[in-house]
Design a protein around this motif. Structure first.
Motif, short mmCIF file in Angstrom:
data_model
loop_
_atom_site.label_atom_id
_atom_site.label_comp_id
_atom_site.label_asym_id
_atom_site.label_seq_id
_atom_site.Cartn_x
_atom_site.Cartn_y
_atom_site.Cartn_z
N ILE A 73 0.84 -1.21 0.00
CA ILE A 73 0.00 0.00 0.00
C ILE A 73 0.87 1.25 0.00
CG2 ILE A 73 -1.63 1.33 1.40
CD1 ILE A 73 -2.85 -1.38 2.23
N TYR A 74 1.92 1.26 0.79
CA TYR A 74 2.81 2.42 0.85
C TYR A 74 3.50 2.66 -0.49
CZ TYR A 74 6.74 5.36 2.20
OH TYR A 74 7.65 6.36 2.26
N SER A 75 3.99 1.60 -1.11
CA SER A 75 4.68 1.75 -2.40
C SER A 75 3.74 2.24 -3.49
CB SER A 75 5.30 0.42 -2.83
OG SER A 75 6.27 0.01 -1.91
N VAL A 76 2.54 1.71 -3.51
CA VAL A 76 1.56 2.12 -4.53
C VAL A 76 1.17 3.58 -4.32
CG1 VAL A 76 -0.80 1.78 -5.33
CG2 VAL A 76 0.70 -0.18 -5.02
N SER A 77 0.93 3.96 -3.08
CA SER A 77 0.54 5.36 -2.83
C SER A 77 1.69 6.31 -3.18
CB SER A 77 0.08 5.54 -1.39
OG SER A 77 1.15 5.32 -0.50
N LYS A 78 2.92 5.91 -2.88
CA LYS A 78 4.08 6.74 -3.23
C LYS A 78 4.21 6.87 -4.74
CE LYS A 78 8.38 5.53 -2.21
NZ LYS A 78 9.55 5.11 -1.42
N THR A 79 3.97 5.77 -5.46
CA THR A 79 4.04 5.80 -6.92
C THR A 79 2.94 6.67 -7.50
OG1 THR A 79 4.96 3.57 -6.89
CG2 THR A 79 4.07 4.35 -8.98
N LEU A 80 1.74 6.58 -6.94
CA LEU A 80 0.65 7.40 -7.45
C LEU A 80 0.91 8.89 -7.20
CD1 LEU A 80 -2.46 5.28 -6.45
CD2 LEU A 80 -1.53 5.64 -8.73
N ILE A 81 1.50 9.21 -6.08
CA ILE A 81 1.82 10.61 -5.80
C ILE A 81 2.86 11.12 -6.79
CG2 ILE A 81 2.95 12.13 -4.14
CD1 ILE A 81 1.54 10.52 -1.93
N LYS A 84 1.20 11.72 -10.16
CA LYS A 84 0.42 12.96 -10.20
C LYS A 84 1.34 14.17 -10.33
CE LYS A 84 -3.72 11.76 -7.66
NZ LYS A 84 -4.54 12.05 -6.45
#
Length: 87
Positions: A73-81, A84
């Motif tokens: 979850i942390y890696s995916v959220s970091k990638t999405l940020i 963007k």
């Protein structure tokens, strides 16, 4: 390419969600049974020590699933940020 990745992730999730759920439920039941055994077997030091070690192993087993899930979850959220910020 992105569509392939999403389909691959969905397939992996479909394959592993049942067995992982069963593993967590079984580990939780074993933890409860081991705690019950610990409360009832305070006189036997060898059984108590082995039960405590077994309890630690079962808690670590559940912790590993939680830790890996948190890292995903942390890696995916970091990638999405980052994605963007690039657009």
């Amino acid at each position: 390419m992105i569509c392939f990745i999403f389909r691959f992730c969905a397939e992996i999730q479909d394959v592993f969600k049942g067995p992982i759920f069963a593993q967590i439920v079984a580990s939780t039941i074993i933890i409860c049974m081991t705690c019950f055994l610990l409360v009832n077997q305070l006189n036997d030091v060898a059984l108590f020590a082995s039960s405590v070690l077994y309890l630690i192993v079962m808690v670590v087993q559940i912790f590993i699933f939680c830790w890996v899930g948190n890292e995903v979850i942390y890696s995916v959220s970091k990638t999405l940020i980052k994605a963007k910020l690039l657009h």
